[in-house]
Write a protein that holds these residues in place. Structure first.
Motif, PDB file in Angstrom:
ATOM      1  N   TYR A 152     -80.226  28.195 -97.539  1.00  0.00           N
ATOM      2  CA  TYR A 152     -79.182  28.549 -99.113  1.00  0.00           C
ATOM      3  C   TYR A 152     -78.492  30.566 -99.430  1.00  0.00           C
ATOM      4  O   TYR A 152     -78.063  30.895-100.592  1.00  0.00           O
ATOM      5  CB  TYR A 152     -80.127  28.882-100.585  1.00  0.00           C
ATOM      6  CG  TYR A 152     -80.598  27.782-100.926  1.00  0.00           C
ATOM      7  CD1 TYR A 152     -80.033  26.774-102.130  1.00  0.00           C
ATOM      8  CD2 TYR A 152     -81.500  26.943-100.864  1.00  0.00           C
ATOM      9  CE1 TYR A 152     -80.287  26.202-102.621  1.00  0.00           C
ATOM     10  CE2 TYR A 152     -82.669  25.718-100.825  1.00  0.00           C
ATOM     11  CZ  TYR A 152     -81.447  24.963-101.989  1.00  0.00           C
ATOM     12  OH  TYR A 152     -82.041  23.919-102.419  1.00  0.00           O
ATOM     13  N   LEU A 153     -78.442  30.853 -97.949  1.00  0.00           N
ATOM     14  CA  LEU A 153     -77.554  31.563 -97.868  1.00  0.00           C
ATOM     15  C   LEU A 153     -76.026  32.345 -98.191  1.00  0.00           C
ATOM     16  O   LEU A 153     -75.377  32.945 -98.799  1.00  0.00           O
ATOM     17  CB  LEU A 153     -78.075  32.652 -96.963  1.00  0.00           C
ATOM     18  CG  LEU A 153     -77.141  34.028 -96.589  1.00  0.00           C
ATOM     19  CD1 LEU A 153     -78.363  35.000 -97.402  1.00  0.00           C
ATOM     20  CD2 LEU A 153     -77.454  34.038 -95.198  1.00  0.00           C
ATOM     21  N   PRO A 154     -75.478  31.170 -97.912  1.00  0.00           N
ATOM     22  CA  PRO A 154     -73.900  30.913 -98.665  1.00  0.00           C
ATOM     23  C   PRO A 154     -74.087  31.173-100.302  1.00  0.00           C
ATOM     24  O   PRO A 154     -73.268  31.776-100.509  1.00  0.00           O
ATOM     25  CB  PRO A 154     -73.007  29.908 -98.185  1.00  0.00           C
ATOM     26  CG  PRO A 154     -74.093  29.538 -97.244  1.00  0.00           C
ATOM     27  CD  PRO A 154     -75.743  29.646 -97.536  1.00  0.00           C
ATOM     28  N   PHE A 155     -75.291  30.577-101.385  1.00  0.00           N
ATOM     29  CA  PHE A 155     -75.049  31.031-102.051  1.00  0.00           C
ATOM     30  C   PHE A 155     -75.047  32.886-102.885  1.00  0.00           C
ATOM     31  O   PHE A 155     -75.175  33.109-103.704  1.00  0.00           O
ATOM     32  CB  PHE A 155     -76.013  29.840-103.083  1.00  0.00           C
ATOM     33  CG  PHE A 155     -75.717  28.375-102.518  1.00  0.00           C
ATOM     34  CD1 PHE A 155     -74.174  27.318-103.091  1.00  0.00           C
ATOM     35  CD2 PHE A 155     -76.368  27.594-101.594  1.00  0.00           C
ATOM     36  CE1 PHE A 155     -74.635  26.311-103.135  1.00  0.00           C
ATOM     37  CE2 PHE A 155     -76.022  26.496-101.553  1.00  0.00           C
ATOM     38  CZ  PHE A 155     -74.918  25.830-102.136  1.00  0.00           C
ATOM     39  N   LYS A 156     -75.727  33.212-101.766  1.00  0.00           N
ATOM     40  CA  LYS A 156     -76.426  34.413-102.506  1.00  0.00           C
ATOM     41  C   LYS A 156     -74.813  36.014-102.144  1.00  0.00           C
ATOM     42  O   LYS A 156     -74.891  36.444-102.626  1.00  0.00           O
ATOM     43  CB  LYS A 156     -77.288  35.169-101.643  1.00  0.00           C
ATOM     44  CG  LYS A 156     -78.377  34.714-101.364  1.00  0.00           C
ATOM     45  CD  LYS A 156     -78.860  34.551-103.014  1.00  0.00           C
ATOM     46  CE  LYS A 156     -80.731  34.161-103.338  1.00  0.00           C
ATOM     47  NZ  LYS A 156     -81.097  34.628-104.893  1.00  0.00           N
ATOM     48  N   ILE A 157     -73.731  35.118-101.203  1.00  0.00           N
ATOM     49  CA  ILE A 157     -72.440  35.724-100.966  1.00  0.00           C
ATOM     50  C   ILE A 157     -71.533  36.044-102.945  1.00  0.00           C
ATOM     51  O   ILE A 157     -72.117  37.596-102.320  1.00  0.00           O
ATOM     52  CB  ILE A 157     -71.207  34.915-100.082  1.00  0.00           C
ATOM     53  CG1 ILE A 157     -71.839  35.134 -99.138  1.00  0.00           C
ATOM     54  CG2 ILE A 157     -69.844  35.354-100.621  1.00  0.00           C
ATOM     55  CD1 ILE A 157     -70.879  33.863 -98.165  1.00  0.00           C
ATOM     56  N   PRO A 158     -71.943  35.576-103.485  1.00  0.00           N
ATOM     57  CA  PRO A 158     -71.064  36.422-104.898  1.00  0.00           C
ATOM     58  C   PRO A 158     -72.583  37.831-105.126  1.00  0.00           C
ATOM     59  O   PRO A 158     -71.941  38.274-105.587  1.00  0.00           O
ATOM     60  CB  PRO A 158     -70.875  35.223-105.886  1.00  0.00           C
ATOM     61  CG  PRO A 158     -71.509  34.317-105.028  1.00  0.00           C
ATOM     62  CD  PRO A 158     -71.886  34.544-103.656  1.00  0.00           C
ATOM     63  N   GLN A 159     -73.054  37.564-104.777  1.00  0.00           N
ATOM     64  CA  GLN A 159     -74.827  38.512-105.321  1.00  0.00           C
ATOM     65  C   GLN A 159     -74.585  39.502-104.289  1.00  0.00           C
ATOM     66  O   GLN A 159     -75.359  40.470-104.568  1.00  0.00           O
ATOM     67  CB  GLN A 159     -75.981  38.130-105.663  1.00  0.00           C
ATOM     68  CG  GLN A 159     -76.039  37.017-106.496  1.00  0.00           C
ATOM     69  CD  GLN A 159     -77.712  35.880-106.525  1.00  0.00           C
ATOM     70  OE1 GLN A 159     -78.186  36.926-106.400  1.00  0.00           O
ATOM     71  NE2 GLN A 159     -77.691  34.985-106.432  1.00  0.00           N
ATOM     72  N   ILE A 160     -74.003  39.929-103.412  1.00  0.00           N
ATOM     73  CA  ILE A 160     -73.774  40.730-102.580  1.00  0.00           C
ATOM     74  C   ILE A 160     -73.531  42.290-103.324  1.00  0.00           C
ATOM     75  O   ILE A 160     -71.830  42.754-103.915  1.00  0.00           O
ATOM     76  CB  ILE A 160     -72.994  40.930-101.347  1.00  0.00           C
ATOM     77  CG1 ILE A 160     -73.203  39.345-100.480  1.00  0.00           C
ATOM     78  CG2 ILE A 160     -72.794  42.170-100.537  1.00  0.00           C
ATOM     79  CD1 ILE A 160     -72.842  39.562 -99.308  1.00  0.00           C
ATOM     80  N   HIS A 161     -73.565  43.644-102.823  1.00  0.00           N
ATOM     81  CA  HIS A 161     -73.540  44.155-104.034  1.00  0.00           C
ATOM     82  C   HIS A 161     -73.286  45.723-102.962  1.00  0.00           C
ATOM     83  O   HIS A 161     -73.013  45.578-101.771  1.00  0.00           O
ATOM     84  CB  HIS A 161     -75.220  45.528-103.830  1.00  0.00           C
ATOM     85  CG  HIS A 161     -74.353  46.762-105.206  1.00  0.00           C
ATOM     86  ND1 HIS A 161     -74.424  47.514-104.178  1.00  0.00           N
ATOM     87  CD2 HIS A 161     -74.685  47.032-106.156  1.00  0.00           C
ATOM     88  CE1 HIS A 161     -74.359  48.954-105.252  1.00  0.00           C
ATOM     89  NE2 HIS A 161     -74.527  48.484-106.407  1.00  0.00           N
ATOM     90  N   ILE A 162     -71.986  45.799-103.059  1.00  0.00           N
ATOM     91  CA  ILE A 162     -70.718  46.572-102.438  1.00  0.00           C
ATOM     92  C   ILE A 162     -70.784  47.599-102.129  1.00  0.00           C
ATOM     93  O   ILE A 162     -70.180  48.419-100.698  1.00  0.00           O
ATOM     94  CB  ILE A 162     -68.954  46.376-103.018  1.00  0.00           C
ATOM     95  CG1 ILE A 162     -68.818  44.912-103.595  1.00  0.00           C
ATOM     96  CG2 ILE A 162     -68.610  47.402-102.010  1.00  0.00           C
ATOM     97  CD1 ILE A 162     -68.771  44.279-102.517  1.00  0.00           C
ATOM     98  N   GLY A 163     -71.316  48.970-103.090  1.00  0.00           N
ATOM     99  CA  GLY A 163     -71.546  49.827-102.199  1.00  0.00           C
ATOM    100  C   GLY A 163     -72.661  49.874-101.723  1.00  0.00           C
ATOM    101  O   GLY A 163     -73.311  50.486-100.228  1.00  0.00           O
ATOM    102  N   THR A 164     -74.197  48.887-101.606  1.00  0.00           N
ATOM    103  CA  THR A 164     -75.123  48.909-100.834  1.00  0.00           C
ATOM    104  C   THR A 164     -74.677  47.919 -99.417  1.00  0.00           C
ATOM    105  O   THR A 164     -75.080  48.690 -98.370  1.00  0.00           O
ATOM    106  CB  THR A 164     -76.154  47.377-101.269  1.00  0.00           C
ATOM    107  OG1 THR A 164     -76.887  48.204-102.466  1.00  0.00           O
ATOM    108  CG2 THR A 164     -77.026  47.763-100.130  1.00  0.00           C
ATOM    109  N   ALA A 165     -74.056  47.140 -98.894  1.00  0.00           N
ATOM    110  CA  ALA A 165     -73.120  46.819 -97.937  1.00  0.00           C
ATOM    111  C   ALA A 165     -72.166  47.880 -97.366  1.00  0.00           C
ATOM    112  O   ALA A 165     -72.458  47.891 -95.826  1.00  0.00           O
ATOM    113  CB  ALA A 165     -72.485  45.671 -98.246  1.00  0.00           C
TER     114      ALA A 165
END
Length: 577
Positions: free
Chosen positions: A180-193
């Motif tokens: 299910y990792l691909p489904f988490k891509i929209p939830q990535i926090h830009i600042g944390t990344a």
């Protein structure tokens, strides 16, 4: 002082604490090297200890507690001059796998369980050292250890990926997380990344440009400074928060469920073995590099005392750390004083510099853990197993797959079980060989240049004989005789590898074998352990038909015995004719 050093009391103390002996005879010219190495070890230990505390599921202060007293205790009690003990990637991941399901979401209970587990591990190690079980260093074979470390590393990397990208998983098992990792891509926090990416760049750049610099420390200092300056929390970039130097509240122990300790007994034993095995690999490597000897039993006791010290100081499991030991060695560390210097420096941080630690971004610690785990990935060795030892390859891959699919603890247990089954299979049905003599009169396995002796079978069974393989041993000899192209008159058995201890089932089996050979008019010659074997049969009151069994000193003596018998029989035949 000279009289005391020659006293029996001093000898007993130094036998228990070999590191103390080194420190008492310390050479001043080592001091500059040890101070430099101690500073470097402390610089590396500080950030990774906090990161491992996050991995274990306890507060950052527990990670620092785990690197103070244990370092001092090992410096006094260990036999390795270079080894640095502290939290370790693999063991922390295993501890988390044990404790988190038992503690649920109770942070105090989680910390209590970690402390108790650490003390139990220490007790197991001391008992093992007292019983001289240093040979347990070989219990986890290299294929199992390689598969286990690869599996743990991948598990940690997937687990920490969420922390470095600012999302959370919906599942606790690795396979579901990966699916299910691909489904988490929209939830990535830009600042944390972005913070994670900068951390990774610092680690990689320093590794390439200044490999001796403590890259994790520089990464933590730089990002912590910007976290304090910019206030990362206002941008929803998580930081570790207030770091308190408090211990577990005393009153919480009154309400502790003692029944939970039963759930820690078996895991603590398993982790003790993992800690010791991984530690001994590092100890032996650096002892060999620096040309000195170590004692496995002393190391077991030192590891045990270091873990008890960690537990009593509210820390968690420690083991030998290859990365920090390498830092020590690379900076010229000569003695155990390096550990004491590093412990003092970390202690000063705990006393005077805790406040700045609260600004450390958790994503930075996640990147450090992922970066550390990458060093444990070793697929090249697994591929080498595939080319040269298929059994080792299957065992290593099975361990890796088991850890990934069913989890670290059950995967580790399954791996040890598979290794035991593989060993038992080799003992139950070992390889055997037929031997012959080459042109120069030497005994080797049969080949084009090594021919069998006429009417004689030379047999080697490559495993100790015991009650569960004696029947197979008899069947193999009888089948070789029955399938031979020419009549067999003598069977010479190499007794050295297979008769290793007295077993009544084995001796009775030899009696039955002699009867079977007598029916075929074949004489059995046991070569090697002549006097011992005769005594064993006598003690067990097993009477053998002396016409069909002989005892020889070795294989060459047995061959000469057969040749002389054949010569005498040929003479008798000539006289009759």
């Amino acid at each position: 002082m000279g009289k005391f050093k020659n006293s029996r009391l001093f000898q007993k103390i130094t036998a228990w604490m070999p590191g103390l002996s080194t420190l008492l005879s310390y050479k001043r010219e080592y001091l500059s090297f040890d101070i430099k190495a101690g500073l470097s070890v402390a610089a590396v230990s500080l950030p990774v200890s906090i990161a491992y505390a996050e991995l274990t599921g306890v507060g950052a202060i527990a990670g620092l507690y785990s690197t103070i007293l244990p370092l001092i205790v090992y410096a006094l009690m260990g036999s390795s001059r270079q080894l640095i003990v502290g939290p370790d990637t693999a063991t922390c991941a295993v501890v988390a796998a044990v404790v988190l399901p038992l503690a649920a979401n109770d942070p105090i209970l989680r910390w209590q369980l970690v402390v108790l587990l650490t003390i139990m591990i220490g007790i197991w190690c001391i008992i093992a050292g007292k019983l001289h079980l240093g040979a347990l260093a070989d219990l986890l074979s290299q294929p199992i250890l390689i598969g286990l470390l690869n599996g743990i590393s991948i598990t940690i990397m997937v687990d920490q990926l969420a922390k470095t990208l600012g999302f959370s998983y919906d599942y606790s098992y690795l396979i579901e997380r990966v699916v299910y990792l691909p489904f988490k891509i929209p939830q990535i926090h830009i600042g944390t990344a972005l913070v994670s990416f900068i951390t990774l760049c610092i680690l990689v750049a320093l590794k390439r440009l200044k490999p001796r610099y403590p890259a994790p420390l520089f990464a933590v200092i730089i990002l912590t400074f910007f976290s304090w300056l910019i206030d990362f929390e206002q941008y929803n970039i998580h930081i570790i928060g207030q770091v308190s130097s408090d211990f577990i509240p005393a009153e919480s122990w009154l309400n502790f469920d003692k029944g939970l300790m039963r759930d820690l007994v078996v895991p603590s034993l398993n982790i003790a073995i993992i800690c010791f095995v991984s530690m001994m690999i590092t100890v032996r490597s650096f002892a060999s590099k620096n040309n000195y000897e170590t004692n496995a039993d002393v190391e077991f006791k030192a590891l045990g005392m270091a873990n008890i010290a960690a537990g009593l100081s509210q820390g968690f499991v420690v083991s030998g750390t290859s990365s920090r030991t390498a830092v020590n060695d690379a900076n010229g560390g000569k003695t155990q004083l390096v550990s004491i210097i590093a412990a003092i420096l970390i202690g000063l941080v705990v006393l005077f510099f805790l406040a700045p630690l609260q600004y450390i971004p958790t994503s930075v610690l996640g990147v450090i853990l992922i970066y550390s785990s990458l060093s444990l990935i070793n697929f090249q060795t697994i591929w080498r197993f595939f080319k040269f030892d298929r059994d080792a390859f299957y065992l290593s891959v099975s361990t890796l797959v088991a850890v990934l699919i069913i989890g670290i603890i059950p995967g580790m247990a399954l791996a040890v079980l598979l290794g035991l089954f593989l060993f038992l299979r080799r003992v139950f049905r070992p390889k055997d060989q037929l031997l012959g003599i080459d042109a120069s009169g030497r005994i080797h396995s049969l080949s084009q240049d090594v021919q069998p002796i006429k009417n004689t079978l030379i047999y080697r069974f490559n495993s100790p004989l015991t009650y569960f393989n004696i029947a197979y041993f008899k069947r193999r000899i009888v089948s070789y005789i029955d399938e031979a192209d020419e009549p067999i008159n003598y069977v010479i058995v190499d007794a050295i590898p297979c008769f290793t201890y007295k077993d009544v089932s084995v001796l009775s089996g030899i009696e039955e074998l002699v009867k079977s050979l007598k029916a075929r008019d074949v004489v059995l010659i046991l070569s090697g352990r002549r006097k011992t074997l005769k005594n064993w049969f006598k003690q067990m009151n097993i009477k053998l038909d002396q016409e069909f069994i002989e005892f020889a000193y070795d294989l060459y003596f047995a061959v000469r015995l057969v040749q002389s018998k054949e010569h005498m029989e040929n003479k008798e035949d000539d006289i009759v004719n």
